[in-house]
Design an enzyme around this catalytic site. Structure first.
Site, PDB file in Angstrom:
ATOM      1  N   HIS A  29     -34.623 -13.130  43.404  1.00  0.00           N
ATOM      2  CA  HIS A  29     -34.221 -11.726  43.354  1.00  0.00           C
ATOM      3  C   HIS A  29     -35.202 -10.893  42.530  1.00  0.00           C
ATOM      4  O   HIS A  29     -35.243  -9.672  42.673  1.00  0.00           O
ATOM      5  CB  HIS A  29     -32.782 -11.570  42.868  1.00  0.00           C
ATOM      6  CG  HIS A  29     -32.528 -11.831  41.422  1.00  0.00           C
ATOM      7  ND1 HIS A  29     -32.046 -13.035  40.948  1.00  0.00           N
ATOM      8  CD2 HIS A  29     -32.661 -11.039  40.330  1.00  0.00           C
ATOM      9  CE1 HIS A  29     -31.887 -12.965  39.646  1.00  0.00           C
ATOM     10  NE2 HIS A  29     -32.263 -11.762  39.233  1.00  0.00           N
ATOM     11  N   ASP A  58     -32.409 -19.767  43.606  1.00  0.00           N
ATOM     12  CA  ASP A  58     -32.934 -18.459  43.210  1.00  0.00           C
ATOM     13  C   ASP A  58     -34.315 -18.588  42.556  1.00  0.00           C
ATOM     14  O   ASP A  58     -34.442 -18.511  41.333  1.00  0.00           O
ATOM     15  CB  ASP A  58     -31.944 -17.784  42.268  1.00  0.00           C
ATOM     16  CG  ASP A  58     -32.141 -16.281  42.183  1.00  0.00           C
ATOM     17  OD1 ASP A  58     -33.193 -15.803  42.618  1.00  0.00           O
ATOM     18  OD2 ASP A  58     -31.240 -15.592  41.675  1.00  0.00           O
ATOM     19  N   SER A  66     -33.455 -12.728  33.914  1.00  0.00           N
ATOM     20  CA  SER A  66     -33.622 -13.359  35.223  1.00  0.00           C
ATOM     21  C   SER A  66     -35.039 -13.912  35.342  1.00  0.00           C
ATOM     22  O   SER A  66     -36.017 -13.194  35.140  1.00  0.00           O
ATOM     23  CB  SER A  66     -33.368 -12.340  36.334  1.00  0.00           C
ATOM     24  OG  SER A  66     -32.025 -11.954  36.372  1.00  0.00           O
TER      25      SER A  66
END
Length: 703
Positions: free
Chosen positions: A83, A220, A639
């Site tokens: 992402h 991810d 992240s």
């Protein structure tokens, strides 16, 4: 507020304290904190964290100003989340070559894809410069005055360091609510190329259904490479002649895995927390920020989703935008739920009573920190803050027309500087990034919604035109703007100093927006400075009252270390488990026809149904482990943060937190707050068995 640190005497206790809370700066990591890390299984020397060419910090990067990443090879390969690379993947995708749908692997260096406006930044050093700024009079200045002084000193320090090394720059950031200031030296590499990504079905597996949830099976990750000048190995603008960057240090990738209770550490760039925030500030966050954000985004996303489902071309254009919007839509909902269910406001009020009693007994900050004044200040700006949030969520970044109308007032003009009437603004054709039908419907829908949610005094002037000329028809007004304004005519020169300029309906629309924003901000002028000063005093009081404890500053997108253990949590008597397996993913895939977020291509189900995962199998469980939990302290910006074991080896990438602790930005609940990471063995398995990326696996040399 829950204590942010632990009592020093507890560090020597026989049973290790679960010191999972804390976002610690690396250059001045308290020795007491390091000793606790050692007690929990950390084996890297103190100097191996920050100092020396092989320090852990040297492998960790700021990824494009909004995520974190880690260098994993001698040729500059960078791992981050899928992402985090989402927009780069989307920007290279077309209906014919849809890398979002099908994934991407560059089989050679020449196939690696360059990306505009992306970078990685390495932290070189960091120092406390509070005394220097205080000598320049920062304490007596307003917020604007502080910003001006910081900017001036930052420019001066950058100019000085560039004389030594032209690739460096300096950022100055406030810490501890402005009670301290640190200067950080960075080196940015702007030639960053996409190397590998799995399909979106895996990189974003579970979609919004599973976002902020546990259990997770999301793969991810995405892979980029840093390129550098071929002669100097230093940053350089994109050129076909650039070569892969050769870092002094990179993170060793481990296949050894983890067990319940093992030491775990994240290092990355957490974006923003507010754990020193007063009870009054928390109430404002809930009512005037989170609630409007969730409401507006929910309305907007319904329109976006309908158009995206109807057209693959539209989906490609808006996948990234939708994901960005939905992420903090759900976060805001979850945070408000936790604020109320945990009773955070009342807990903070009780803590503030303790601080007041301590102040009364010591006289510290007498005549400065005043909770009654703070309460009145927050109440005074409540309506304006709520209106400002509705304004931002309605008009900023939600549709192309509003974006251009606002940019027009500060866009760089072209044409001869000595002939004002020949100076013009120009919007480049960016039609490949937005869709007219979706854009118009979102615009009209949000115009209507804004009117329904704010007081009439916060309505821009064009609402009168909507009523008088278009009989309250927002769609008709939007169509009028798109048809009549030169703002939407990409490539047309907009002469800003000619008579007809102010008659353009788009110009008038933009001026109306500026006027109402100015009015809202004027209503808050003075109040903001006073509130910020009170919050600064509150932080100062807390740190002084607990001076026998080490304290960390709120996150501000500077590099931080967080440590703790691998492990799950218990909610309602039910244990969460601390890892997921391939079998759990296959079970979800089987529901893909009913739950679109659980769909994946047949090859993925085949790969996850394997009876032998080879070297990627966990030696203890005998399973292919996909995602895992730690009690590391993270927030947005983390992240892509590398997750290290006690030996400093890479075991995963942080990508999310759990729904039950979404209030952790303002209150860390050690019983529930967890970091969700993708197991690095899952990453390598997909690179190997799906991508057949042999050259990358050899380069990474995982062991």
């Amino acid at each position: 507020m829950k204590r942010s640190t632990f009592i020093l005497s507890a560090l020597l206790a026989a049973t290790p304290l679960m010191a999972d809370e804390g976002m610690w700066t690396l250059y001045n990591l308290p020795k007491a904190v390091y000793e606790q890390m050692q007690a929990e299984g950390f084996r890297v020397p103190y100097d191996g964290i920050y100092q020396g060419k092989d320090a852990i910090k040297n492998a960790v990067v700021n990824f494009s100003g909004y995520c974190s990443g880690v260098v994993v090879s001698p040729d500059g390969l960078v791992f981050t989340n899928h992402h985090c690379g989402f927009e780069a993947i989307r920007s290279h995708s077309t209906v014919e070559h849809d890398y979002m749908l099908n994934g991407f692997y560059a089989k050679t260096y020449a196939d690696e894809l360059p990306n505009e406006n992306m970078f990685v930044s390495f932290m070189v050093s960091q120092d406390d410069i509070t005394a220097r700024l205080r000598a320049l009079g920062i304490d007596g200045r307003s917020n604007d005055g502080r910003a001006f002084l910081i900017d001036s000193l930052q420019n001066a320090m950058t100019d000085s360091i560039k004389k030594i090394d032209a690739t460096l720059h300096v950022d100055i950031d406030p810490f501890y609510e402005g009670n301290r200031y640190y200067a950080t030296v960075y080196r940015d590499f702007t030639d960053l190329r996409l190397v590998f990504t799995v399909p979106k079905s895996m990189g974003k597996y579970g979609g919004e259904t599973d976002n902020w949830m546990w259990p997770r099976q999301t793969c991810d990750f995405s892979v980029f490479r840093i390129y550098a000048d071929p002669k100097t190995n230093k940053p350089a603008k994109y050129s076909k002649d650039n070569v892969p960057y050769r870092p002094e240090h990179w993170a060793p990738v481990s296949l050894q895995g983890y067990q319940d209770g093992d030491f775990a550490m994240t290092v990355g760039y957490p974006g923003s927390t507010s754990r020193y925030l007063s009870s009054f500030g928390i109430r404002e966050r809930r009512d005037a920020q989170n609630e409007p954000r969730a409401q507006v985004r929910g309305v907007k996303q319904q329109v976006m989703q309908r158009h995206m489902r109807a057209s693959e071309a539209v989906r490609i254009k808006y996948d990234s935008k939708y994901a960005q919007s939905a992420n903090y839509w759900k976060n805001s909902i979850g945070m408000n739920k936790c604020i109320d269910s945990i009773g955070i406001i009342s807990q903070k009020q009780a803590y503030e009573h303790r601080i007041q009693a301590w102040m009364d007994s010591t006289g510290y900050l007498k005549g400065k920190l005043d909770f009654a004044i703070m309460s009145r200040l927050y109440a005074k700006r409540a309506d304006a803050m709520r209106a400002l949030m509705y304004y931002r969520e309605t008009f900023r970044g939600t549709n192309e027309f509003s974006t251009r109308a606002m940019r027009l007032n500060h866009i760089e003009l072209q044409g001869p500087k000595d002939k004002p009437k020949k100076q013009y603004a120009l919007f480049k054709d960016n039609s490949d990034t937005w869709d007219a039908a979706l854009d118009k419907e979102v615009f009209a829908t949000l115009l209507r919604n804004y009117r329904q949610k704010v007081d009439a005094r916060y309505l821009p002037g064009f609402y009168k035109l909507i009523d008088s000329r278009f009989n309250g028809d927002y769609t008709a007004y939007v169509n009028y703007l798109y048809e009549r304004s030169f703002l939407m005519k990409s490539g047309q020169k907009i002469y800003v100093n000619k008579k007809n300029y102010l008659k353009d309906p788009g110009v008038q629309y933009g001026l109306d927006l500026l006027e109402v924003e100015g009015a809202i901000r004027a209503e808050m002028d003075g109040i903001n400075d006073s509130i910020d000063r009170q919050e600064q005093y509150l932080c100062d009081a807390k740190v002084r009252m607990e001076e026998d404890m080490p304290h960390y500053s709120d996150a501000n997108f500077t590099m931080r270390l967080s440590y703790g253990q691998v492990g799950g949590f218990t909610l309602g008597g039910a244990p969460s488990g601390y890892y997921t397996t391939a079998e759990s993913l296959v079970r979800k895939m089987e529901t893909g026809e009913r739950v679109p977020d659980y769909y994946a291509e047949p090859i993925m189900k085949e790969l996850m149904s394997s009876s032998d995962f080879g070297p990627y199998t966990d030696r203890t469980s005998g399973k292919m482990q996909l995602c895992f939990l730690t009690n590391n302290d993270i927030t947005g910006g983390n992240s892509g943060s590398p997750m290290f074991d006690g030996q400093g080896r890479l075991i995963g990438l942080a990508f999310d937190g759990n729904w039950d602790s979404l209030s952790s930005d303002i209150f860390f609940d050690s019983k529930l707050a967890r970091c969700i990471g993708v197991d690095i063995r899952y990453v390598l398995y997909m690179m190997d068995k799906w991508g057949h990326a042999d050259r990358l696996l050899k380069e990474i040399n995982a062991r």
